[in-house]
Design a protein around this motif. Structure first.
Motif, PDB file in Angstrom:
ATOM      1  N   ARG A 149     -97.167  27.954 -19.772  1.00 51.06           N
ATOM      2  CA  ARG A 149     -97.354  27.561 -18.379  1.00 51.06           C
ATOM      3  C   ARG A 149     -98.659  28.171 -17.872  1.00 51.06           C
ATOM      4  NH1 ARG A 149     -92.539  25.517 -16.103  1.00 51.06           N
ATOM      5  NH2 ARG A 149     -93.929  24.783 -14.448  1.00 51.06           N
ATOM      6  N   ILE A 201     -93.448  32.276  -2.615  1.00 48.81           N
ATOM      7  CA  ILE A 201     -93.681  31.261  -3.651  1.00 48.81           C
ATOM      8  C   ILE A 201     -93.168  29.892  -3.224  1.00 48.81           C
ATOM      9  CG2 ILE A 201     -93.085  30.600  -6.015  1.00 48.81           C
ATOM     10  CD1 ILE A 201     -93.118  33.585  -6.704  1.00 48.81           C
ATOM     11  N   ILE A 243     -95.036  31.728 -12.206  1.00 52.13           N
ATOM     12  CA  ILE A 243     -95.944  30.610 -12.456  1.00 52.13           C
ATOM     13  C   ILE A 243     -96.819  30.403 -11.230  1.00 52.13           C
ATOM     14  CG2 ILE A 243     -96.048  28.121 -12.909  1.00 52.13           C
ATOM     15  CD1 ILE A 243     -93.342  28.438 -14.343  1.00 52.13           C
ATOM     16  N   HIS A 244     -98.076  30.024 -11.466  1.00 47.36           N
ATOM     17  CA  HIS A 244     -99.027  29.841 -10.374  1.00 47.36           C
ATOM     18  C   HIS A 244     -98.486  28.803  -9.387  1.00 47.36           C
ATOM     19  CE1 HIS A 244    -102.675  29.484  -8.128  1.00 47.36           C
ATOM     20  NE2 HIS A 244    -103.373  30.215  -8.982  1.00 47.36           N
ATOM     21  N   PRO A 245     -98.252  29.197  -8.134  1.00 51.36           N
ATOM     22  CA  PRO A 245     -97.699  28.251  -7.162  1.00 51.36           C
ATOM     23  C   PRO A 245     -98.758  27.278  -6.641  1.00 51.36           C
ATOM     24  CG  PRO A 245     -98.044  30.384  -6.134  1.00 51.36           C
ATOM     25  CD  PRO A 245     -98.410  30.547  -7.582  1.00 51.36           C
ATOM     26  N   ASP A 291     -90.729  28.044  -4.336  1.00 50.04           N
ATOM     27  CA  ASP A 291     -90.026  27.223  -5.329  1.00 50.04           C
ATOM     28  C   ASP A 291     -89.408  28.149  -6.362  1.00 50.04           C
ATOM     29  OD1 ASP A 291     -89.090  25.491  -7.253  1.00 50.04           O
ATOM     30  OD2 ASP A 291     -90.979  24.418  -7.540  1.00 50.04           O
ATOM     31  N   GLU A 310     -99.410  21.547 -16.027  1.00 47.84           N
ATOM     32  CA  GLU A 310     -98.941  22.296 -14.854  1.00 47.84           C
ATOM     33  C   GLU A 310     -99.246  21.541 -13.566  1.00 47.84           C
ATOM     34  OE1 GLU A 310     -96.640  24.815 -13.374  1.00 47.84           O
ATOM     35  OE2 GLU A 310     -97.322  25.483 -15.348  1.00 47.84           O
ATOM     36  N   GLN A 367     -96.304  20.209 -11.030  1.00 50.28           N
ATOM     37  CA  GLN A 367     -96.177  20.728  -9.672  1.00 50.28           C
ATOM     38  C   GLN A 367     -96.516  19.695  -8.609  1.00 50.28           C
ATOM     39  OE1 GLN A 367     -97.206  24.651  -8.567  1.00 50.28           O
ATOM     40  NE2 GLN A 367     -97.315  25.424 -10.669  1.00 50.28           N
ATOM     41  N   TYR A 397    -100.319  24.911  -8.180  1.00 50.10           N
ATOM     42  CA  TYR A 397    -101.477  24.936  -9.073  1.00 50.10           C
ATOM     43  C   TYR A 397    -102.232  23.610  -9.064  1.00 50.10           C
ATOM     44  CZ  TYR A 397    -104.438  25.182 -13.132  1.00 50.10           C
ATOM     45  OH  TYR A 397    -105.534  25.160 -13.957  1.00 50.10           O
ATOM     46  N   TRP A 411     -99.248  33.212 -12.940  1.00 45.59           N
ATOM     47  CA  TRP A 411     -99.930  33.758 -11.763  1.00 45.59           C
ATOM     48  C   TRP A 411     -99.979  35.270 -11.844  1.00 45.59           C
ATOM     49  CZ3 TRP A 411     -97.338  34.789  -6.530  1.00 45.59           C
ATOM     50  CH2 TRP A 411     -98.298  35.086  -5.555  1.00 45.59           C
ATOM     51  N   ASN A 416     -88.067  27.530  -9.072  1.00 40.52           N
ATOM     52  CA  ASN A 416     -88.376  27.155 -10.454  1.00 40.52           C
ATOM     53  C   ASN A 416     -89.659  27.788 -10.974  1.00 40.52           C
ATOM     54  OD1 ASN A 416     -86.114  25.450 -10.825  1.00 40.52           O
ATOM     55  ND2 ASN A 416     -87.144  23.813  -9.708  1.00 40.52           N
ATOM     56  N   LEU A 417     -90.445  28.376 -10.084  1.00 38.80           N
ATOM     57  CA  LEU A 417     -91.681  29.036 -10.507  1.00 38.80           C
ATOM     58  C   LEU A 417     -91.472  30.511 -10.824  1.00 38.80           C
ATOM     59  CD1 LEU A 417     -94.244  27.449  -8.000  1.00 38.80           C
ATOM     60  CD2 LEU A 417     -93.607  26.676 -10.290  1.00 38.80           C
TER      61      LEU A 417
END
Length: 378
Positions: free
Chosen positions: A316, A296, A360-362, A298, A39, A43, A364, A319, A300-301
């Motif tokens: 993944r 966020i 997903i954790h932005p 993005d 991840e 990122q 990260y 979040w 894609n997250l």
């Protein structure tokens, strides 16, 4: 000539006539990396997500029991959607279609569509699995193989479900570029079992419910990994790669999944195509709203839908998970279990157009201080 497709039992656990994998066997290559390491690399821009693999999730007895109960409850609905989308493909594209499923989520669906065509019409459809990678396109060598052995107009690309339409757009762009370069045209329309993102016109349903094959990884997909596109391993004369996890054979439920759904074929009702087949991309607009609301940054997250949320929790760094208030408990039971196992908060949201959405954790990073500092505000 292009390389011959890989087939079971030497690659994958599906019967050899069920699918030919247009992939390069990378089973002996150590490609797995810890989820947090992958991840951070993705990122930060240090690596593409398709250059490595997550460690395979090994479900415990409780999760497997949940999977079995989900399959038993949803097999009739799955069979109905399989029959509907297959009949639509056959009516619109003819009885000599060639199924090209997008590995890996599309592969079990392609096998089921092939089984329906055989059961309902006595057809023996050819079925291949090909790789497509977000941001890098579909495997061009696989397209060349399909064009060498079949008329390109007969090829129908198959996937399991849509989220925000990223793969549908990637497919359309890839085949357009391929046509420009080679003069060979493939139809970019994607046939999917479920289209909650409303970005396809060929689908079995638009409801966002749990497709049992989304609960697991390779052990419900012929023991084949997600596809890999690593420049050091795959060149222009080699298909995209994947691994065959033969060592997981004792946990393999791939055949059981197919048989459970196929057993429901005689009970399928009306397979008339849905009346509303307009692709209005409402799912992408909903995702854009979530990106803005949660800061966020993005798109894609944000992974919308039951299937994509499951992927977030399995491979993944999640979040949080958004669940539509009042969503059927059976469709999100495994989501709640996985979230509890990974200590991921769940928020119930009114009027969510999907059953659930995984975030997903932005920004990260594995540094605890950095992770706290870069997390977006709720």
């Amino acid at each position: 000539m292009t390389p011959a497709p890989l087939r079971g039992p030497t690659f994958g656990s599906y019967a050899p006539d069920e699918v030919g994998w247009l992939l390069t066997d990378l089973s002996g290559v150590p490609l797995e990396a810890p989820t947090e390491e992958r991840e951070e690399a993705v990122q930060s821009g240090g690596a593409h997500y398709a250059e490595s693999l997550p460690h395979e999730y090994r479900p415990d007895a409780g999760y497997l029991a949940l999977y079995r109960s989900v399959l038993a409850a949803t097999a009739p609905r799955l069979a109905q959607a399989v029959g509907t989308v297959t009949e639509l493909v056959l009516r619109e594209r003819g009885p000599d279609v060639v199924l090209a499923s997008l590995a890996r989520a599309g592969t079990p669906i392609g096998v089921l569509m092939r089984r329906w065509a055989a059961w309902a019409h006595g057809l023996d459809l050819r079925h291949y699995a090909v790789s497509i990678v977000r941001g890098r396109g579909i495997d061009r060598l696989a397209l060349r193989h399909l064009a060498e052995h079949h008329h390109s107009s007969r090829v129908v690309f198959v996937d399991g479900w849509t989220g925000k339409g990223a793969i549908a757009r990637e497919l359309a762009a890839s085949v357009a570029e391929h046509e420009y370069d080679t003069g060979v045209r493939f139809d970019p329309r994607l046939a999917v079992l479920a289209d909650p993102g409303r970005c396809a016109t060929t689908f079995g349903t638009r409801e966002d419910w749990l497709i049992a094959s989304a609960c697991l990884n390779s052990t419900v997909s012929g023991l084949v990994s997600r596809t890999v596109l690593h420049p050091g391993l795959v060149g222009p004369q080699r298909y995209h790669g994947a691994k065959f996890y033969a060592e997981l054979a004792c946990s393999d439920v791939s055949a059981g999944f197919l048989d459970a759904v196929s057993a429901q074929f005689p009970h399928v009702g009306d397979t008339t195509a849905p009346a509303d087949r307009v692709a209005d991309h409402a799912g992408r607009r909903a995702v854009d709203s979530i990106v803005e609301a949660y800061g966020i940054g993005d798109v894609n997250l944000v992974k919308p839908g039951v299937g994509e949320t499951t992927r977030v929790l399995l491979r993944r760094v999640p979040w949080r998970v958004l669940v539509r208030a009042g969503a059927p408990a059976a469709d999100v039971a495994h989501i709640r279990l996985l979230a509890q196992q990974r200590d991921v908060p769940i928020e119930e949201v009114a009027d969510l157009p999907y059953t659930c959405v995984g975030l997903i954790h932005p920004g990260y990073t594995r540094s605890p201080a950095g992770a706290d500092a870069t997390a977006a505000a709720p």
